[in-house]
Motif scaffolding. Structure first.
Motif, short mmCIF file in Angstrom:
data_model
loop_
_atom_site.label_atom_id
_atom_site.label_comp_id
_atom_site.label_asym_id
_atom_site.label_seq_id
_atom_site.Cartn_x
_atom_site.Cartn_y
_atom_site.Cartn_z
N HIS A 170 79.63 13.83 4.93
CA HIS A 170 80.66 12.86 4.50
C HIS A 170 80.33 11.48 5.04
N TRP A 171 79.85 11.42 6.25
CA TRP A 171 79.41 10.17 6.86
C TRP A 171 78.35 9.51 5.98
N LEU A 172 77.33 10.29 5.60
CA LEU A 172 76.25 9.76 4.76
C LEU A 172 76.80 9.29 3.42
N GLY A 173 77.65 10.09 2.80
CA GLY A 173 78.21 9.72 1.50
C GLY A 173 79.07 8.49 1.57
N THR A 174 79.78 8.31 2.69
CA THR A 174 80.62 7.12 2.85
C THR A 174 79.77 5.87 3.02
N VAL A 175 78.71 5.98 3.82
CA VAL A 175 77.80 4.84 4.01
C VAL A 175 77.17 4.44 2.67
N GLU A 205 78.35 10.76 18.76
CA GLU A 205 78.78 9.44 19.22
C GLU A 205 78.63 8.40 18.11
N GLU A 206 77.52 8.46 17.39
CA GLU A 206 77.30 7.53 16.29
C GLU A 206 78.29 7.76 15.15
N TYR A 207 78.58 9.03 14.90
CA TYR A 207 79.53 9.37 13.84
C TYR A 207 80.91 8.82 14.15
N PHE A 208 81.40 9.05 15.36
CA PHE A 208 82.74 8.60 15.70
C PHE A 208 82.80 7.08 15.81
N ASP A 209 81.68 6.45 16.14
CA ASP A 209 81.67 5.00 16.27
C ASP A 209 81.46 4.30 14.93
N PHE A 210 80.95 5.04 13.94
CA PHE A 210 80.66 4.44 12.64
C PHE A 210 81.87 3.75 12.04
N ILE A 247 70.70 6.58 10.39
CA ILE A 247 71.13 7.56 11.39
C ILE A 247 71.82 8.75 10.72
N ALA A 248 72.66 8.45 9.74
CA ALA A 248 73.37 9.53 9.03
C ALA A 248 72.40 10.44 8.30
N LYS A 249 71.34 9.86 7.70
CA LYS A 249 70.33 10.68 7.01
C LYS A 249 69.64 11.62 8.00
N GLU A 250 69.33 11.12 9.20
CA GLU A 250 68.72 11.97 10.22
C GLU A 250 69.68 13.09 10.63
N ALA A 251 70.94 12.74 10.81
CA ALA A 251 71.93 13.74 11.22
C ALA A 251 72.06 14.85 10.20
N VAL A 252 72.11 14.49 8.91
CA VAL A 252 72.22 15.48 7.83
C VAL A 252 70.97 16.35 7.77
N ASP A 274 80.17 -2.21 11.06
CA ASP A 274 79.93 -2.69 9.71
C ASP A 274 78.44 -2.79 9.40
N ASP A 275 77.61 -2.22 10.25
CA ASP A 275 76.16 -2.25 10.03
C ASP A 275 75.76 -1.00 9.24
N HIS A 276 76.04 -1.02 7.93
CA HIS A 276 75.90 0.19 7.12
C HIS A 276 74.44 0.58 6.90
N GLU A 277 73.54 -0.40 6.84
CA GLU A 277 72.14 -0.05 6.65
C GLU A 277 71.60 0.76 7.82
N ALA A 278 71.94 0.33 9.05
CA ALA A 278 71.50 1.07 10.23
C ALA A 278 72.16 2.45 10.27
N ASP A 279 73.44 2.49 9.94
CA ASP A 279 74.16 3.76 9.95
C ASP A 279 73.61 4.72 8.90
#
Length: 357
Positions: free
Chosen positions: A112-117, A79-84, A96-101, A88-93
């Motif tokens: 890819h989500w983490l790399g994009t953030v 849900e967080e990935y698709f909503d990212f 979350i992306a680090k936890e997901a990875v 525009d809150d990249h610090e919070a994302d």
């Protein structure tokens, strides 16, 4: 059977699918879906993988082989990935992306989500060293996606981010290297990628090449409305005149090179329209113009590079080196004038006969 039926029902609702829509997407009846959900039957084994993909879960989750807490955790990250992409809150994302990875290291979407953030966060660093470090992290993560993921769209997206990261951190040679690896068939083309990496004369030449390619593509699309359509149709007339006007606007000096190909067929069609309007003199005049363009095609296709001279394309040479003409375009057109039935009403005219000499 009751458990899998309940999971199908819950997941279907989470994905905003009706029983009917789920059935249509899987190629079964909505009655079959209803039986699954009430526990009367189970899906066929061949449907398990597509059903899991459709419901955006693993087969383990669908079949109940994953721990419940894992189901919820994966659902949260998805849900967080698709909503990212809408936030525009990249610090919070980033957190979350680090936890997901960390928790799902094999999911290249998350990487890819983490790399994009990381790419977006880099621009918020005032310090050059921190900016480059964030860009390097983004590049490293996206290259892992590009080199290991199987999903082509995901790979291309990761490669695009790598190109951008190198480009906007000032490493143009590296950006160009990866731009040249970008696939031609993507919605975003290799030339789009290269455009970000080139400068000066190289950039101008590329942009003019892209204009030439776009013009040829537009002519091809318009041709479908007129080449083999009735000259009596308003759409036919508008489309052929649009083709002519667009070419003459981009290349106003008449030095058409490749586009003599299109201008020949445009004037042949305008001749058909003139005949349909009962104006044989104009029909022959249009054929004379078509024959001129056919002759110019022959001259251009002798090989080598031919420079355009109009302002929009004045740094671009059309390269006919790979052209393999099978004969004279002008002579082939004259054969058509002699043999095709549609020119029969014109053959008694002296001006028409003069075209064949």
């Amino acid at each position: 059977m009751q458990n899998i039926g309940k999971r199908i029902k819950d997941l279907r609702k989470q994905n905003d699918l009706t029983q009917e829509k789920l059935a249509n997407l899987l190629g079964v009846t909505d009655k079959a879906v209803s039986k699954w959900e009430c526990g009367a039957t189970m899906p066929d084994l061949a449907l398990i993988v597509p059903l899991a993909r459709l419901l955006k879960v693993s087969t383990d989750v669908l079949l109940g082989n994953a721990p419940p807490e894992q189901d919820e955790r994966k659902r949260y990250f998805d849900e967080e990935y698709f909503d990212f992409w809408n936030k525009d809150d990249h610090e919070a994302d980033y957190l979350i992306a680090k936890e997901a990875v960390a928790e799902y290291p094999g999911d290249y979407r998350y990487l890819h989500w983490l790399g994009t953030v990381e790419y977006y966060i880099a621009f918020r660093h005032q310090d050059e060293t921190e900016f480059l470090a964030a860009m390097d992290e983004s590049i490293a993560h996206n290259l892992l996606v590009y080199e290991n993921a199987s999903d082509e769209e995901l790979k291309n997206s990761a490669l695009w981010t790598v190109i951008c990261a190198y480009r906007y951190s000032g490493r143009i040679a590296e950006a160009k290297k990866y731009a040249e690896m970008y696939p031609e068939g993507s919605p975003t083309t290799r030339n789009d990628a290269l455009e970000m990496c080139l400068q000066g004369e190289e950039l101008l030449i590329l942009r003019q090449e892209m204009i030439s390619d776009a013009l040829a593509n537009l002519c091809s699309k318009l041709e479908k409305h007129w080449r083999f359509e009735s000259p009596a149709l308003p759409r036919t007339r508008e489309a052929v005149l649009a083709t002519k006007t667009i070419i003459e606007t981009v290349i106003p000096d008449g030095n058409y090179h490749y586009f003599h190909f299109w201008m020949q067929f445009v004037h042949e069609k305008l001749s058909d329209i003139a005949q349909a309007d009962g104006d044989p003199a104009l029909a022959v005049e249009e054929l004379s113009k078509a024959l001129y363009h056919a002759s110019e095609r022959d001259r251009s296709m002798t090989g080598g590079k031919h420079p355009y001279t109009c302002p929009i394309l004045d740094h671009y040479d059309y390269d006919f080196s790979s052209s393999r003409p099978i004969g004279s375009c002008a002579e082939y057109m004259k054969t058509e004038l002699r043999e095709q039935k549609r020119y029969e009403p014109l053959r008694h005219r002296e001006d028409f006969k003069a075209l064949l000499n």
